[in-house]
Design a protein around this motif. Sequence first.
Motif, PDB file in Angstrom:
ATOM      1  N   GLY A  83       2.828  -7.827  -4.777  1.00 42.49           N
ATOM      2  CA  GLY A  83       2.143  -7.478  -5.825  1.00 42.49           C
ATOM      3  C   GLY A  83       3.462  -6.576  -6.294  1.00 42.49           C
ATOM      4  O   GLY A  83       4.152  -6.120  -6.590  1.00 42.49           O
ATOM      5  N   VAL A  84       3.379  -7.028  -8.315  1.00 39.16           N
ATOM      6  CA  VAL A  84       3.609  -6.277  -9.029  1.00 39.16           C
ATOM      7  C   VAL A  84       2.479  -6.152  -9.884  1.00 39.16           C
ATOM      8  O   VAL A  84       2.226  -6.492 -10.679  1.00 39.16           O
ATOM      9  N   ILE A  85       3.672  -4.472 -10.394  1.00 39.86           N
ATOM     10  CA  ILE A  85       2.371  -4.094 -11.321  1.00 39.86           C
ATOM     11  C   ILE A  85       3.628  -3.807 -12.773  1.00 39.86           C
ATOM     12  O   ILE A  85       4.359  -3.263 -11.626  1.00 39.86           O
ATOM     13  N   VAL A  86       3.576  -3.938 -13.726  1.00 38.78           N
ATOM     14  CA  VAL A  86       4.386  -3.734 -15.052  1.00 38.78           C
ATOM     15  C   VAL A  86       3.322  -2.889 -16.146  1.00 38.78           C
ATOM     16  O   VAL A  86       2.201  -3.139 -16.372  1.00 38.78           O
ATOM     17  N   LEU A  87       4.345  -1.901 -16.050  1.00 41.31           N
ATOM     18  CA  LEU A  87       3.790  -0.095 -16.679  1.00 41.31           C
ATOM     19  C   LEU A  87       5.110  -1.038 -18.324  1.00 41.31           C
ATOM     20  O   LEU A  87       5.461  -1.023 -18.507  1.00 41.31           O
ATOM     21  N   PRO A  88       4.254  -0.038 -19.206  1.00 44.23           N
ATOM     22  CA  PRO A  88       4.962   0.325 -20.601  1.00 44.23           C
ATOM     23  C   PRO A  88       6.394   0.666 -20.195  1.00 44.23           C
ATOM     24  O   PRO A  88       7.091   0.966 -18.986  1.00 44.23           O
ATOM     25  N   GLY A  89       7.178   0.026 -20.928  1.00 43.44           N
ATOM     26  CA  GLY A  89       9.073   0.013 -20.909  1.00 43.44           C
ATOM     27  C   GLY A  89       9.865  -1.222 -22.005  1.00 43.44           C
ATOM     28  O   GLY A  89       9.192  -1.094 -23.101  1.00 43.44           O
ATOM     29  N   GLY A  90      11.117  -0.881 -21.219  1.00 43.06           N
ATOM     30  CA  GLY A  90      11.573  -0.998 -22.877  1.00 43.06           C
ATOM     31  C   GLY A  90      12.215  -2.469 -22.092  1.00 43.06           C
ATOM     32  O   GLY A  90      11.840  -3.149 -21.197  1.00 43.06           O
ATOM     33  N   TYR A  91      13.726  -3.461 -22.688  1.00 41.40           N
ATOM     34  CA  TYR A  91      14.021  -4.517 -22.372  1.00 41.40           C
ATOM     35  C   TYR A  91      14.249  -4.603 -21.104  1.00 41.40           C
ATOM     36  O   TYR A  91      13.726  -5.420 -20.958  1.00 41.40           O
TER      37      TYR A  91
END
Length: 193
Positions: free
Chosen positions: A100-108
């Motif tokens: 599975g994948v978790i996305v945190l804050p970031g840019g491009y």
Amino acid sequence: MKNITVFCGSSFGSDPVFEEQATLLGQTLAKQNIQLVYGGSNTGLMKAVADGALNEGGKVTGVLPHFLQSKEIAHKNLTELILVETMHERKTKMNELCDGVIVLPGGYGTLEEFFEMITWAQLGLHKKPIGILNIDGFYDDLIRLTHTMVDKGFLKQINRDMLLISNNIDELLEMMKSYKAPTVGKWISKEEV
């Protein structure tokens, strides 16, 4: 879930809550015996999530292109560091290693990684849960945009619903553990990619 890939910024951002929550995510994964897979860097939120897991005795695998290692940003204390040639190989390897994948804050870069993973899921190339940890409303505008995509006929609701979103780590992990991918037919097979 035994392994989760985390995509996030190589900066800390402008609010301490981003680093705090990234660290807490790493700690939580370690306490739940979930191995962290991430981009291998020793900077920003990437460092925070890795250090959070490592400081709780968790296992952390970094995947880093050679050209970034040469800039001496590789984390030195990982359980394993896998070196690859390109950014695309990095993403592919991170996908192979995770459940599975978790996305945190970031840019491009973070957005590009997130969109590729959710697109692969939409195409039926994997059935892994994709979660957004919406720290301090960071992804509110993106979430609104996904609703606009549905409203304007560019995204099916069933594919919009593939996104798992929470501002709470434990809640997001529970959503991911109980996730069932849509049963709609694949547009293409893995062999056709």
